[in-house]
Design a protein around this motif. Structure first.
Motif, PDB file in Angstrom:
ATOM      1  N   UNK A 214       0.834  -1.210   0.000  1.00  0.00           N
ATOM      2  CA  UNK A 214       0.000   0.000   0.000  1.00  0.00           C
ATOM      3  C   UNK A 214       0.863   1.252   0.000  1.00  0.00           C
ATOM      4  N   UNK A 215       1.982   1.203   0.717  1.00  0.00           N
ATOM      5  CA  UNK A 215       2.862   2.369   0.804  1.00  0.00           C
ATOM      6  C   UNK A 215       3.506   2.699  -0.537  1.00  0.00           C
ATOM      7  N   UNK A 216       3.752   1.676  -1.345  1.00  0.00           N
ATOM      8  CA  UNK A 216       4.496   1.886  -2.593  1.00  0.00           C
ATOM      9  C   UNK A 216       3.660   1.763  -3.858  1.00  0.00           C
ATOM     10  N   UNK A 217       2.406   1.385  -3.719  1.00  0.00           N
ATOM     11  CA  UNK A 217       1.522   1.234  -4.878  1.00  0.00           C
ATOM     12  C   UNK A 217       1.061   2.618  -5.347  1.00  0.00           C
ATOM     13  N   UNK A 218       1.369   3.014  -6.591  1.00  0.00           N
ATOM     14  CA  UNK A 218       0.960   4.347  -7.061  1.00  0.00           C
ATOM     15  C   UNK A 218      -0.555   4.526  -7.134  1.00  0.00           C
ATOM     16  N   UNK A 219      -1.300   3.423  -7.117  1.00  0.00           N
ATOM     17  CA  UNK A 219      -2.759   3.517  -7.193  1.00  0.00           C
ATOM     18  C   UNK A 219      -3.421   3.690  -5.823  1.00  0.00           C
ATOM     19  N   UNK A 220      -2.647   3.527  -4.763  1.00  0.00           N
ATOM     20  CA  UNK A 220      -3.201   3.695  -3.419  1.00  0.00           C
ATOM     21  C   UNK A 220      -3.265   5.176  -3.083  1.00  0.00           C
ATOM     22  N   UNK A 221      -4.443   5.611  -2.660  1.00  0.00           N
ATOM     23  CA  UNK A 221      -4.666   7.025  -2.351  1.00  0.00           C
ATOM     24  C   UNK A 221      -4.528   7.325  -0.867  1.00  0.00           C
ATOM     25  N   UNK A 222      -4.967   6.387  -0.027  1.00  0.00           N
ATOM     26  CA  UNK A 222      -4.988   6.672   1.416  1.00  0.00           C
ATOM     27  C   UNK A 222      -4.863   5.382   2.215  1.00  0.00           C
ATOM     28  N   UNK A 223      -4.291   5.516   3.416  1.00  0.00           N
ATOM     29  CA  UNK A 223      -4.178   4.399   4.360  1.00  0.00           C
ATOM     30  C   UNK A 223      -4.602   4.930   5.727  1.00  0.00           C
ATOM     31  N   UNK A 224      -5.428   4.153   6.408  1.00  0.00           N
ATOM     32  CA  UNK A 224      -5.828   4.493   7.773  1.00  0.00           C
ATOM     33  C   UNK A 224      -5.659   3.260   8.637  1.00  0.00           C
ATOM     34  N   UNK A 225      -5.210   3.462   9.876  1.00  0.00           N
ATOM     35  CA  UNK A 225      -4.958   2.310  10.746  1.00  0.00           C
ATOM     36  C   UNK A 225      -5.047   2.720  12.203  1.00  0.00           C
ATOM     37  N   UNK A 226      -5.386   1.743  13.040  1.00  0.00           N
ATOM     38  CA  UNK A 226      -5.323   1.926  14.498  1.00  0.00           C
ATOM     39  C   UNK A 226      -4.111   1.152  15.011  1.00  0.00           C
ATOM     40  N   UNK A 227      -3.341   1.768  15.879  1.00  0.00           N
ATOM     41  CA  UNK A 227      -2.154   1.128  16.455  1.00  0.00           C
ATOM     42  C   UNK A 227      -2.289   1.102  17.970  1.00  0.00           C
ATOM     43  N   UNK A 228      -2.234  -0.095  18.546  1.00  0.00           N
ATOM     44  CA  UNK A 228      -2.356  -0.239  19.999  1.00  0.00           C
ATOM     45  C   UNK A 228      -1.020  -0.663  20.618  1.00  0.00           C
ATOM     46  N   UNK A 229      -0.549  -1.834  20.254  1.00  0.00           N
ATOM     47  CA  UNK A 229       0.792  -2.270  20.669  1.00  0.00           C
ATOM     48  C   UNK A 229       1.521  -2.719  19.406  1.00  0.00           C
ATOM     49  N   UNK A 230       2.510  -1.969  18.969  1.00  0.00           N
ATOM     50  CA  UNK A 230       3.161  -2.282  17.694  1.00  0.00           C
ATOM     51  C   UNK A 230       4.588  -2.761  17.858  1.00  0.00           C
ATOM     52  N   UNK A 231       5.151  -2.687  19.064  1.00  0.00           N
ATOM     53  CA  UNK A 231       6.523  -3.129  19.269  1.00  0.00           C
ATOM     54  C   UNK A 231       7.534  -2.037  18.972  1.00  0.00           C
ATOM     55  N   UNK A 232       8.769  -2.302  19.347  1.00  0.00           N
ATOM     56  CA  UNK A 232       9.826  -1.291  19.198  1.00  0.00           C
ATOM     57  C   UNK A 232      10.362  -1.228  17.778  1.00  0.00           C
ATOM     58  N   UNK A 233      10.377  -2.343  17.086  1.00  0.00           N
ATOM     59  CA  UNK A 233      10.831  -2.358  15.695  1.00  0.00           C
ATOM     60  C   UNK A 233       9.652  -2.802  14.855  1.00  0.00           C
ATOM     61  N   UNK A 234       8.990  -1.868  14.223  1.00  0.00           N
ATOM     62  CA  UNK A 234       7.737  -2.176  13.555  1.00  0.00           C
ATOM     63  C   UNK A 234       7.815  -1.939  12.052  1.00  0.00           C
ATOM     64  N   UNK A 235       7.835  -3.012  11.248  1.00  0.00           N
ATOM     65  CA  UNK A 235       7.779  -2.835   9.790  1.00  0.00           C
ATOM     66  C   UNK A 235       6.511  -2.106   9.355  1.00  0.00           C
ATOM     67  N   UNK A 236       5.430  -2.270  10.109  1.00  0.00           N
ATOM     68  CA  UNK A 236       4.169  -1.634   9.729  1.00  0.00           C
ATOM     69  C   UNK A 236       4.246  -0.128   9.906  1.00  0.00           C
ATOM     70  N   UNK A 237       4.809   0.324  11.018  1.00  0.00           N
ATOM     71  CA  UNK A 237       4.943   1.766  11.217  1.00  0.00           C
ATOM     72  C   UNK A 237       5.883   2.363  10.173  1.00  0.00           C
ATOM     73  N   UNK A 238       6.958   1.661   9.874  1.00  0.00           N
ATOM     74  CA  UNK A 238       7.877   2.156   8.840  1.00  0.00           C
ATOM     75  C   UNK A 238       7.169   2.233   7.486  1.00  0.00           C
ATOM     76  N   UNK A 239       6.290   1.264   7.211  1.00  0.00           N
ATOM     77  CA  UNK A 239       5.544   1.314   5.945  1.00  0.00           C
ATOM     78  C   UNK A 239       4.609   2.515   5.908  1.00  0.00           C
ATOM     79  N   UNK A 240       3.989   2.836   7.033  1.00  0.00           N
ATOM     80  CA  UNK A 240       3.113   4.009   7.099  1.00  0.00           C
ATOM     81  C   UNK A 240       3.908   5.296   6.868  1.00  0.00           C
ATOM     82  N   UNK A 241       5.117   5.347   7.421  1.00  0.00           N
ATOM     83  CA  UNK A 241       5.955   6.521   7.204  1.00  0.00           C
ATOM     84  C   UNK A 241       6.395   6.608   5.741  1.00  0.00           C
ATOM     85  N   UNK A 242       6.692   5.460   5.162  1.00  0.00           N
ATOM     86  CA  UNK A 242       7.087   5.437   3.748  1.00  0.00           C
ATOM     87  C   UNK A 242       5.918   5.875   2.866  1.00  0.00           C
TER      88      UNK A 242
END
Length: 546
Positions: A214-242
């Motif tokens: 979703x972070x790198x797909x040019x056709x994706x317009x928006x991403x929304x997510x809830x984060x409760x416990x994601x850990x200290x090293x989170x590929x998901x958070x990095x993807x959201x930042x990307x």
């Protein structure tokens, strides 16, 4: 961890006694000292392969070096547990409270919280214990716990680093559902049909791929997510930042009030905010935690805009996904996507009148809808039909729900409960709960998924999964999402999970009417069934349904 030390010395012909509290170092020194390793480093071959000594015992045996000129009369370890809960109630009094400032302030105060437990060896002498009770100003009846064995058993986790594979569970490699990652994008697969992941038996990697693509797909317009416990090293958070760096609209609800993850979540929230992600901390007019696990991806496609949804019983945490059993659902179902869109509108703005077609959302609707579905089973039983509910959860505590289950049992409904932890219901009482069975499975993985099954409900309301336990805090004081399983094939898979869990006779414990758990008996000739071992062979267990 501390040592209570009584010292003495003679002064002017009299024996003078001093009481000393000695704090044992933590974090900087391992609590279990590997004696053999020390000997080997000194060129001495130890008589054992491994030999560990508790740090407090090592210090206790050398107290004379710490207190020269004093006589060590006696010593004993003790451990203090403080209230780590953070009180957020007064944020209601000031609508302009900055949550990040409040969290930081409360975190600084946590180590000075009120004492809720004093753990001492059961051999501690009375005078030392009385001295601790007096100085700590605690209740001897309420706060003192005598322990047979080492205090703070969590330190035994250190032994996992010992290289003894024969004493550990064999490595397990999770699988990926067929077809989910075999197309050009994960969205192509989800568009065709719904997919379910039963972690840790299924790999958590498709969830990470969902966010990363979703972070790198040019056709994706928006991403929304809830984060409760994601850990200290989170590929998901990095993807959201990307994704934000790729100029996508990214909205993230970070729950700062996730107990013991406040500091970690606060740091992630700041990093996300700095890169331009729209970060929110909860529903404006509801001072409750957001415990729901939901993600929404909005994608432009040839036939218009399509929304892809991931819902789960567990957190977006790659580490716990290897240890906790949870179930997640990928779907592009329009009604579910509509509900998730409405939910994010509710979470990010003022929309108290939000309603939903498919999702059961707390605190507004979940409790009422679950009671209504149980009422459906009660009505069926009173009409003479077979009626059954099966719930799987972590905790059962809410009084109205428990009363409704008693009512169901008395009406003739079979009630099977898979409750890993706290259960405030008492099963097996004649005339009240004799049709209720409570099972707790304690195995290699921590049972964490929540499942709700109603035998006589319409097919699209028969099976629900979700983030909520049946506790007051979940039903009344949190944003929770319980979602339906609509695909018949996936419904059958959930029924297999329930059937396999209920047939466990290896790691299962049954709660008796006397409030005592006993191992589920295995009669002569019964085949041993370890549900978690079965799930490692097949993600959904035995090929049978409830």
């Amino acid at each position: 961890m501390n040592l209570a030390v009584t010292l003495s010395r003679r002064k002017n012909g009299h024996e003078n006694y001093e009481f000393v509290r000695l704090k044992i170092p933590d974090h900087t020194i391992p609590r279990l000292i590997d004696v053999c390793d020390i000997l080997r480093r000194r060129g001495i071959e130890p008589p054992y392969e491994y030999l560990f000594v508790w740090l407090e015992d090592l210090i206790a045996d050398n107290l004379d070096l710490l207190f020269p000129g004093m006589k060590v009369v006696k010593h004993a370890p003790f451990r203090i547990t403080r209230n780590a809960d953070i009180d957020y109630e007064y944020e209601l009094d000031n609508p302009y409270t900055d949550m990040t400032d409040l969290i930081e302030e409360k975190l600084d105060q946590r180590e000075f919280g009120s004492i809720v437990r004093l753990s001492v060896p059961e051999t501690m002498d009375t005078s030392t214990l009385d001295m601790l009770i007096k100085r700590l100003e605690i209740s001897p009846e309420r706060d003192v716990y005598r322990v047979n064995g080492a205090l703070g058993g969590a330190s035994l986790m250190q032994l996992l680093s010992v290289d003894k594979p024969e004493l550990k569970d064999p490595p397990y490699t999770p699988r990926v559902p067929e077809g989910l990652l075999e197309r050009s994008t994960i969205f192509d697969a989800i568009r065709k049909r719904d997919y379910m992941l039963h972690v840790p038996y299924d790999s958590f990697s498709p969830v990470e791929v969902f966010f990363q693509q979703a972070a790198n797909d040019p056709n994706v317009l928006a991403i929304k997510a809830t984060l409760y416990r994601v850990g200290r090293k989170s590929p998901i958070v990095h993807a959201l930042m990307e994704a934000r760096e790729n100029d996508k609209q990214v909205t993230v609800l970070v729950e700062l009030k996730a107990r013991f993850d406040e500091e970690n979540n606060l740091e992630w929230a700041r990093q996300l905010d700095e890169i331009g992600v729209h970060v929110i901390f909860g529903v404006e007019e509801l001072p409750v935690k957001t415990h729901a696990k939901v993600a929404l991806v909005v994608r432009r496609e040839a036939d218009g805009v399509r929304r892809y949804v991931h819902l789960s019983t567990g957190n977006y945490n790659s580490s716990t996904a290897r240890l906790y059993t949870d179930i997640g659902l990928f779907t592009s179902n329009r009604e579910i996507a509509d509900d998730v869109s409405h939910l994010f509108n509710r979470l990010t703005g003022f929309a108290p009148g939000t309603s939903y077609k498919r999702l059961l959302v707390a605190p507004e609707y979940l409790h009422t809808m679950l009671l209504r579905l149980i009422d459906g089973e009660i009505a069926a039983a009173r009409e003479g039909k077979p009626a059954r509910i099966i719930f799987k959860m972590n905790q059962l505590e809410e009084d109205v729900m428990i009363a409704k289950m008693y009512e169901a049992s008395q009406a003739g409904v079979q009630v099977d409960l898979l409750v890993r932890g706290i259960c405030c219901l008492r099963p097996g009482i004649p005339g009240m709960s004799d049709r209720i069975r409570v099972i707790s499975i304690v195995g290699r993985f921590l049972e964490h998924s929540r499942i709700f099954y109603f035998q006589n409900a319409p097919p699209d309301q028969r099976i629900y999964l979700g983030s909520a336990d049946l506790m007051r805090r979940n039903l009344y004081n949190r944003v929770e999402v319980v979602f339906p399983v609509l695909d018949p094939a996936l419904q059958r898979n959930v029924l297999r999970i329930l059937a396999t869990s209920l047939r466990d006779n290896v790691k299962a414990w049954e709660l008796g009417r006397d409030d005592v758990y006993r191992r589920v008996p295995r009669r002569e000739g019964d085949i041993p069934i370890d549900s978690q071992a079965q799930f490692m062979l097949d993600s959904y267990g035995l090929d049978e349904v409830v």
